[in-house]
Design a protein around this motif. Structure first.
Motif, mmCIF file in Angstrom:
data_model
loop_
_atom_site.group_PDB
_atom_site.id
_atom_site.type_symbol
_atom_site.label_atom_id
_atom_site.label_comp_id
_atom_site.label_asym_id
_atom_site.label_seq_id
_atom_site.Cartn_x
_atom_site.Cartn_y
_atom_site.Cartn_z
ATOM 1 N N THR A 153 72.116 21.469 86.082
ATOM 2 C CA THR A 153 73.279 21.719 85.232
ATOM 3 C C THR A 153 72.803 21.942 83.802
ATOM 4 O O THR A 153 72.203 21.058 83.194
ATOM 5 C CB THR A 153 74.268 20.538 85.268
ATOM 6 N N GLN B 7 73.623 22.068 80.124
ATOM 7 C CA GLN B 7 74.689 21.424 79.370
ATOM 8 C C GLN B 7 75.188 22.293 78.218
ATOM 9 O O GLN B 7 74.402 22.831 77.437
ATOM 10 C CB GLN B 7 74.205 20.082 78.815
ATOM 11 N N CYS B 8 76.516 22.415 78.130
ATOM 12 C CA CYS B 8 77.144 23.110 77.005
ATOM 13 C C CYS B 8 78.551 22.548 76.846
ATOM 14 O O CYS B 8 79.404 22.739 77.724
ATOM 15 C CB CYS B 8 77.201 24.617 77.234
ATOM 16 N N GLN B 9 78.785 21.844 75.763
ATOM 17 C CA GLN B 9 80.092 21.238 75.511
ATOM 18 C C GLN B 9 80.608 21.733 74.168
ATOM 19 O O GLN B 9 79.997 21.506 73.130
ATOM 20 C CB GLN B 9 79.987 19.714 75.513
ATOM 21 N N SER C 298 79.707 23.558 80.864
ATOM 22 C CA SER C 298 78.327 23.569 81.353
ATOM 23 C C SER C 298 78.198 24.504 82.556
ATOM 24 O O SER C 298 79.163 24.777 83.266
ATOM 25 C CB SER C 298 77.888 22.154 81.735
ATOM 26 N N GLN D 26 76.453 25.169 86.177
ATOM 27 C CA GLN D 26 75.805 24.503 87.302
ATOM 28 C C GLN D 26 75.243 25.561 88.247
ATOM 29 O O GLN D 26 75.951 26.483 88.653
ATOM 30 C CB GLN D 26 76.796 23.612 88.047
ATOM 31 N N CYS E 25 74.790 29.962 75.953
ATOM 32 C CA CYS E 25 76.184 29.537 76.083
ATOM 33 C C CYS E 25 76.923 29.998 74.824
ATOM 34 O O CYS E 25 76.521 29.667 73.708
ATOM 35 C CB CYS E 25 76.259 28.018 76.227
#
Length: 256
Positions: free
Chosen positions: A138, A140-142, A173, A175, A189
């Motif tokens: 995964t 990660q991107c928030q 995010s 995956q 992202c």
């Protein structure tokens, strides 16, 4: 103002004072914008240029409710200035100033002030991902912002489409299931809303697995493919997976 009257042969003059009340008005300049773009954590000042006679009292509303007792928002200069310190997403809303005196009232209802927050991305410590073949990872991107930002992904500069193996989670995010060497690359992202755009770059390296086999023993080779249309034939030649056609969903072929 004065008035004169003639009574018999005597002229008299009386002076009367008049108090002229002027209905309040709120000035708008051509440079004013309906939308105020604010970076999260910054300070913002909203002006209310109210005029009238007598000098009008000014109050502020947020989403139709009076602004009272808020730590972040302070009304200054007899209401002509609303100051918001350390702006947060919760400060987003429609702000209206109302000017009132004995002659009436005026407000900014036609041009409410809307706070929008530029996109910010959580900077995760991991920006270089490594994963063995056939595992899941995964990226990660928030994203945070107001209005809520939309998130898109690119791989090596090209738009990345979702598939059964690759999907964007509700958090933003990415995956990837059953990662393959072809998934190795640079990922970006991108989060965007009406206030702006933010990018976060990261890399993924898929680690190939070498299988050592003892002569005359049994080995298992895994071939993961996806495509459109479905393959009509898949066969294994040594360690090479040969496809006659691509298939619409991920598929595993196992040969012993």
């Amino acid at each position: 103002y004065s008035c004169s009257s003639l009574i018999v042969s005597r002229m008299g003059t009386n002076s009367l004072a008049f108090l002229i009340s002027v209905r309040p008005s709120i000035k708008h300049s051509e440079s004013d914008s309906d939308d105020v773009v604010v970076i999260k954590g910054a300070d913002v000042a909203l002006q209310c240029a109210a005029e009238g006679t007598p000098r009008p009292a000014v109050t502020w509303l947020k989403d139709g409710l009076p602004i009272t007792g808020q730590r972040s928002a302070k009304v200054l200069n007899e209401g002509r200035l609303l100051q918001i310190k350390d702006a947060k997403v919760s400060d987003t809303g429609r702000y209206t100033c109302i000017a009132v005196n004995v002659a009436g009232q005026a407000d900014m209802q036609k041009n409410p002030l809307t706070l929008m927050f530029m996109v910010s991305l959580v900077n995760f410590q991991t920006q270089k991902y490594q994963a063995p073949v056939d595992t899941s990872v995964t990226l990660q991107c928030q994203a945070d912002g107001s209005p809520p930002p939309s998130v898109t992904w690119h791989k090596d500069g090209q738009p990345l489409s979702e598939s059964i193996r690759q999907r964007v989670l509700s958090s933003g995010s990415l995956q990837i299931a059953f990662v393959q060497p072809l998934d190795t690359g640079r990922y970006t992202c991108t989060a965007a809303n009406a206030a702006g755009t933010a990018n976060l770059e990261m890399s993924l390296t898929v680690q190939k697995q070498e299988v050592e086999v003892v002569e005359n023993s049994q080995a298992q080779l895994v071939c993961v493919v996806e495509g459109v249309p479905q393959p009509s034939l898949v066969r294994m030649q040594a360690t090479i997976c040969v496809l006659q056609q691509m298939m619409p969903a991920w598929w595993k072929g196992v040969s012993h």
